[in-house]
Write a protein that holds these residues in place. Structure first.
Motif, PDB file in Angstrom:
ATOM      1  N   SER A 183       9.364   2.138  -3.764  1.00 11.29           N
ATOM      2  CA  SER A 183       8.769   1.952  -3.398  1.00 11.29           C
ATOM      3  C   SER A 183       7.410   2.801  -3.864  1.00 11.29           C
ATOM      4  O   SER A 183       6.153   3.193  -3.740  1.00 11.29           O
ATOM      5  N   TYR A 184       8.424   3.660  -4.147  1.00  7.09           N
ATOM      6  CA  TYR A 184       7.031   5.260  -4.339  1.00  7.09           C
ATOM      7  C   TYR A 184       7.047   4.733  -6.041  1.00  7.09           C
ATOM      8  O   TYR A 184       6.376   6.338  -6.705  1.00  7.09           O
ATOM      9  N   PHE A 185       7.419   3.983  -7.064  1.00  6.19           N
ATOM     10  CA  PHE A 185       7.586   3.797  -7.919  1.00  6.19           C
ATOM     11  C   PHE A 185       6.901   3.450  -8.564  1.00  6.19           C
ATOM     12  O   PHE A 185       6.726   1.717  -8.223  1.00  6.19           O
ATOM     13  N   GLN A 186       5.521   3.122  -9.230  1.00  6.71           N
ATOM     14  CA  GLN A 186       4.634   1.799  -9.800  1.00  6.71           C
ATOM     15  C   GLN A 186       4.859   1.357 -10.037  1.00  6.71           C
ATOM     16  O   GLN A 186       5.875   1.346 -11.583  1.00  6.71           O
ATOM     17  N   PRO A 187       5.542  -0.076 -10.206  1.00  7.54           N
ATOM     18  CA  PRO A 187       6.178  -1.826 -11.160  1.00  7.54           C
ATOM     19  C   PRO A 187       4.949  -2.225 -11.885  1.00  7.54           C
ATOM     20  O   PRO A 187       5.884  -2.711 -12.427  1.00  7.54           O
ATOM     21  N   VAL A 188       3.784  -1.604 -12.195  1.00  6.20           N
ATOM     22  CA  VAL A 188       2.862  -2.670 -12.913  1.00  6.20           C
ATOM     23  C   VAL A 188       1.736  -1.875 -13.188  1.00  6.20           C
ATOM     24  O   VAL A 188       1.590  -1.206 -12.394  1.00  6.20           O
ATOM     25  N   PHE A 213      14.905   3.321 -15.542  1.00  5.01           N
ATOM     26  CA  PHE A 213      13.872   2.160 -15.663  1.00  5.01           C
ATOM     27  C   PHE A 213      13.589   1.738 -16.866  1.00  5.01           C
ATOM     28  O   PHE A 213      13.919   2.198 -18.014  1.00  5.01           O
ATOM     29  N   TYR A 214      13.643   0.243 -16.445  1.00  6.86           N
ATOM     30  CA  TYR A 214      13.482  -1.015 -17.822  1.00  6.86           C
ATOM     31  C   TYR A 214      11.744  -1.012 -17.732  1.00  6.86           C
ATOM     32  O   TYR A 214      11.420  -1.513 -16.216  1.00  6.86           O
ATOM     33  N   ASP A 252      -5.179   2.123  -1.266  1.00 10.72           N
ATOM     34  CA  ASP A 252      -4.969   2.319  -2.982  1.00 10.72           C
ATOM     35  C   ASP A 252      -5.294   0.384  -3.061  1.00 10.72           C
ATOM     36  O   ASP A 252      -3.280   0.070  -3.332  1.00 10.72           O
ATOM     37  N   ASN A 253      -5.634   0.104  -2.516  1.00  6.59           N
ATOM     38  CA  ASN A 253      -5.643  -1.360  -2.916  1.00  6.59           C
ATOM     39  C   ASN A 253      -6.468  -2.186  -4.006  1.00  6.59           C
ATOM     40  O   ASN A 253      -6.274  -2.728  -4.621  1.00  6.59           O
ATOM     41  N   GLY A 254      -6.236  -1.295  -5.238  1.00  9.61           N
ATOM     42  CA  GLY A 254      -6.511  -1.524  -6.767  1.00  9.61           C
ATOM     43  C   GLY A 254      -5.429  -2.582  -7.015  1.00  9.61           C
ATOM     44  O   GLY A 254      -4.157  -1.702  -7.043  1.00  9.61           O
ATOM     45  N   ASN A 255      -5.300  -2.934  -8.062  1.00  7.95           N
ATOM     46  CA  ASN A 255      -4.582  -4.432  -7.498  1.00  7.95           C
ATOM     47  C   ASN A 255      -3.420  -3.693  -8.687  1.00  7.95           C
ATOM     48  O   ASN A 255      -1.890  -3.567  -8.515  1.00  7.95           O
ATOM     49  N   LEU A 256      -3.151  -2.502  -9.672  1.00 11.99           N
ATOM     50  CA  LEU A 256      -2.744  -2.019 -11.002  1.00 11.99           C
ATOM     51  C   LEU A 256      -2.741  -0.511 -10.532  1.00 11.99           C
ATOM     52  O   LEU A 256      -2.056  -0.374 -11.633  1.00 11.99           O
ATOM     53  N   PHE A 257      -2.804  -0.398  -9.392  1.00 11.49           N
ATOM     54  CA  PHE A 257      -3.117   1.357  -9.961  1.00 11.49           C
ATOM     55  C   PHE A 257      -3.473   1.551  -8.250  1.00 11.49           C
ATOM     56  O   PHE A 257      -3.744   1.367  -7.637  1.00 11.49           O
ATOM     57  N   ASP A 258      -2.717   3.442  -8.305  1.00  5.57           N
ATOM     58  CA  ASP A 258      -3.200   3.331  -6.906  1.00  5.57           C
ATOM     59  C   ASP A 258      -3.912   4.777  -6.166  1.00  5.57           C
ATOM     60  O   ASP A 258      -3.829   5.879  -7.520  1.00  5.57           O
ATOM     61  N   ASN A 259      -5.235   4.592  -6.292  1.00 10.07           N
ATOM     62  CA  ASN A 259      -6.458   5.270  -5.618  1.00 10.07           C
ATOM     63  C   ASN A 259      -6.177   6.965  -5.737  1.00 10.07           C
ATOM     64  O   ASN A 259      -6.782   7.417  -5.829  1.00 10.07           O
ATOM     65  N   THR A 260      -4.643   7.473  -4.848  1.00 14.60           N
ATOM     66  CA  THR A 260      -4.807   8.535  -4.234  1.00 14.60           C
ATOM     67  C   THR A 260      -3.301   8.967  -4.652  1.00 14.60           C
ATOM     68  O   THR A 260      -3.112  10.222  -4.636  1.00 14.60           O
ATOM     69  N   THR A 261      -2.949   8.755  -5.807  1.00 14.71           N
ATOM     70  CA  THR A 261      -2.147   9.358  -6.798  1.00 14.71           C
ATOM     71  C   THR A 261      -3.071  10.520  -8.032  1.00 14.71           C
ATOM     72  O   THR A 261      -3.647   9.591  -8.535  1.00 14.71           O
ATOM     73  N   ARG A 262      -2.401  11.172  -8.241  1.00 11.09           N
ATOM     74  CA  ARG A 262      -2.780  12.612  -9.260  1.00 11.09           C
ATOM     75  C   ARG A 262      -1.309  13.751  -9.468  1.00 11.09           C
ATOM     76  O   ARG A 262      -1.304  13.892  -9.481  1.00 11.09           O
ATOM     77  N   GLY A 263      -1.837  13.685 -10.508  1.00 15.73           N
ATOM     78  CA  GLY A 263      -1.220  14.232 -11.472  1.00 15.73           C
ATOM     79  C   GLY A 263      -0.720  13.931 -13.317  1.00 15.73           C
ATOM     80  O   GLY A 263      -1.716  12.299 -13.664  1.00 15.73           O
ATOM     81  N   GLY A 264       0.432  13.574 -13.463  1.00 13.28           N
ATOM     82  CA  GLY A 264       0.300  13.154 -15.226  1.00 13.28           C
ATOM     83  C   GLY A 264       1.666  13.349 -16.107  1.00 13.28           C
ATOM     84  O   GLY A 264       2.702  14.275 -15.299  1.00 13.28           O
ATOM     85  N   CYS A 275       0.664  -1.559  -0.077  1.00 12.30           N
ATOM     86  CA  CYS A 275       0.024   0.195   0.259  1.00 12.30           C
ATOM     87  C   CYS A 275       0.734   1.279   0.253  1.00 12.30           C
ATOM     88  O   CYS A 275       0.476   2.671   0.733  1.00 12.30           O
ATOM     89  N   SER A 276       1.909   1.463  -0.638  1.00 11.06           N
ATOM     90  CA  SER A 276       2.892   2.456  -0.721  1.00 11.06           C
ATOM     91  C   SER A 276       2.445   3.057  -1.756  1.00 11.06           C
ATOM     92  O   SER A 276       1.009   3.119  -2.863  1.00 11.06           O
ATOM     93  N   LYS A 277       3.070   4.903  -1.690  1.00 14.67           N
ATOM     94  CA  LYS A 277       1.972   5.891  -2.421  1.00 14.67           C
ATOM     95  C   LYS A 277       3.260   6.266  -3.224  1.00 14.67           C
ATOM     96  O   LYS A 277       4.159   5.846  -3.057  1.00 14.67           O
ATOM     97  N   ARG A 278       2.588   6.597  -4.656  1.00 16.45           N
ATOM     98  CA  ARG A 278       3.133   6.423  -5.942  1.00 16.45           C
ATOM     99  C   ARG A 278       3.653   7.579  -6.660  1.00 16.45           C
ATOM    100  O   ARG A 278       2.892   8.866  -6.231  1.00 16.45           O
ATOM    101  N   ILE A 279       4.580   8.182  -6.423  1.00 14.78           N
ATOM    102  CA  ILE A 279       4.949   9.631  -7.321  1.00 14.78           C
ATOM    103  C   ILE A 279       5.582   9.408  -8.623  1.00 14.78           C
ATOM    104  O   ILE A 279       5.578  10.542  -9.249  1.00 14.78           O
ATOM    105  N   TYR A 280       5.576   8.049  -9.000  1.00 14.62           N
ATOM    106  CA  TYR A 280       5.996   8.212 -10.471  1.00 14.62           C
ATOM    107  C   TYR A 280       5.361   6.954 -10.825  1.00 14.62           C
ATOM    108  O   TYR A 280       5.150   5.600 -10.165  1.00 14.62           O
ATOM    109  N   VAL A 281       4.403   7.634 -11.540  1.00 14.10           N
ATOM    110  CA  VAL A 281       2.606   6.349 -12.839  1.00 14.10           C
ATOM    111  C   VAL A 281       3.938   6.482 -14.351  1.00 14.10           C
ATOM    112  O   VAL A 281       3.003   6.772 -14.501  1.00 14.10           O
TER     113      VAL A 281
END
Length: 277
Positions: A252-257, A211-212, A85-97, A20-26
């Protein structure tokens, strides 16, 4: 691919499904147009991504992409369940782009020219904000006090190989990205009682991060309009590559999938010449 990268991909999936880490890079969706001819246009749209590509010659293409995540609005202080952020492939509380642009080379090959090789390179930038891991919902809570944010610029190069037919397309892309994070900021109460986590967040901007980001793209439909789906991984190539070290692991701040679905549009003359088989 090296064995360590295979291991990293497996770890990335496990982390995404459980943490349940928070992402600042998606990572944004990989733009893999696999163009085949001059003046061909291909675009796609998903709930979070908009992409387009155009062939200016028989072998040179340009492309642009935009991404916007709006899940930060889901955090409602009146409902403690909305922060997760219990969505399997995204963080529900990340905003931006981010936005990005690039140019590259493509070449159809094979007996019927249904295989395409392409390589694009480009530049982009953007920012994300999310809520610090110690954020707790409740009446009177100001989300801004717990908001953390980073800006970034990035360069990328992405070779792809794909099978392109009027009914179905399949593409594998290896994207290599170098992101430079800067202007880290945080709310007054973010990490208030967690100095280790605060230091970990600030370390994200210490140096550029590689990142790869391999992606598998499938498009199915007929001629000009197709359903599109893409599964993408994002593996940090830095020296903080230990997913088991939660104290020092800035990864842990980077979304892996990421998984995206949407609609693709393709305007091309070769559709009128090709015969389905």
């Amino acid at each position: 691919m090296k064995p360590s990268l295979y291991t990293a991909l497996v770890c990335a999936v496990i982390i995404t499904l459980s943490a349940c880490s928070k992402r600042i890079y998606v990572p944004n969706m990989v733009n893999a147009p696999v163009l085949k001819e001059k003046y061909e246009f291909k675009g796609s749209i998903t709930p979070t991504n908009l992409q387009g590509a155009f062939a200016i010659t028989d072998n040179i293409g340009i492309m642009a992409s935009g991404q916007y995540l709006y899940g930060f609005n889901a955090a409602d202080p009146a409902n403690s369940n909305d922060r997760s952020d219990n969505g399997n492939l995204f963080d529900n509380t990340t905003r931006g782009g981010m936005i990005e642009g690039g140019a590259g080379y493509f070449k159809p090959f094979g007996p019927s020219k249904k295989m395409v090789f392409e390589v694009y390179a480009g530049y982009g930038g953007g920012s994300f904000k999310t809520l610090a891991p110690d954020y707790k919902t409740g009446a009177g809570v100001d989300l801004n006090d717990y908001t953390i944010r980073n800006h970034f610029g990035k360069v990328f190069i992405q070779p792809s190989i794909g099978y392109v037919h009027r009914v179905v397309e399949t593409v594998f892309t290896s994207r290599f990205t170098i992101a430079n994070f800067y202007n880290s900021s945080m709310g007054t109460k973010a990490f208030e009682n967690n100095p280790d986590e605060k230091n970990k967040f600030l370390r994200v901007a210490d140096k550029p991060v590689g990142f790869y980001e391999p992606a598998f793209t499938v498009r199915v439909g007929y001629k000009y309009v197709k359903f599109q789906a893409q599964l993408q991984f994002s593996v940090p190539l830095n020296d903080n590559y230990d997913y088991n070290n939660s104290v020092n692991n800035v990864n842990s701040y980077f979304q892996p999938v990421a998984f995206n679905m949407g609609v693709a549009v393709n305007l091309a003359q070769w559709y009128n010449q090709a015969k389905s088989r």
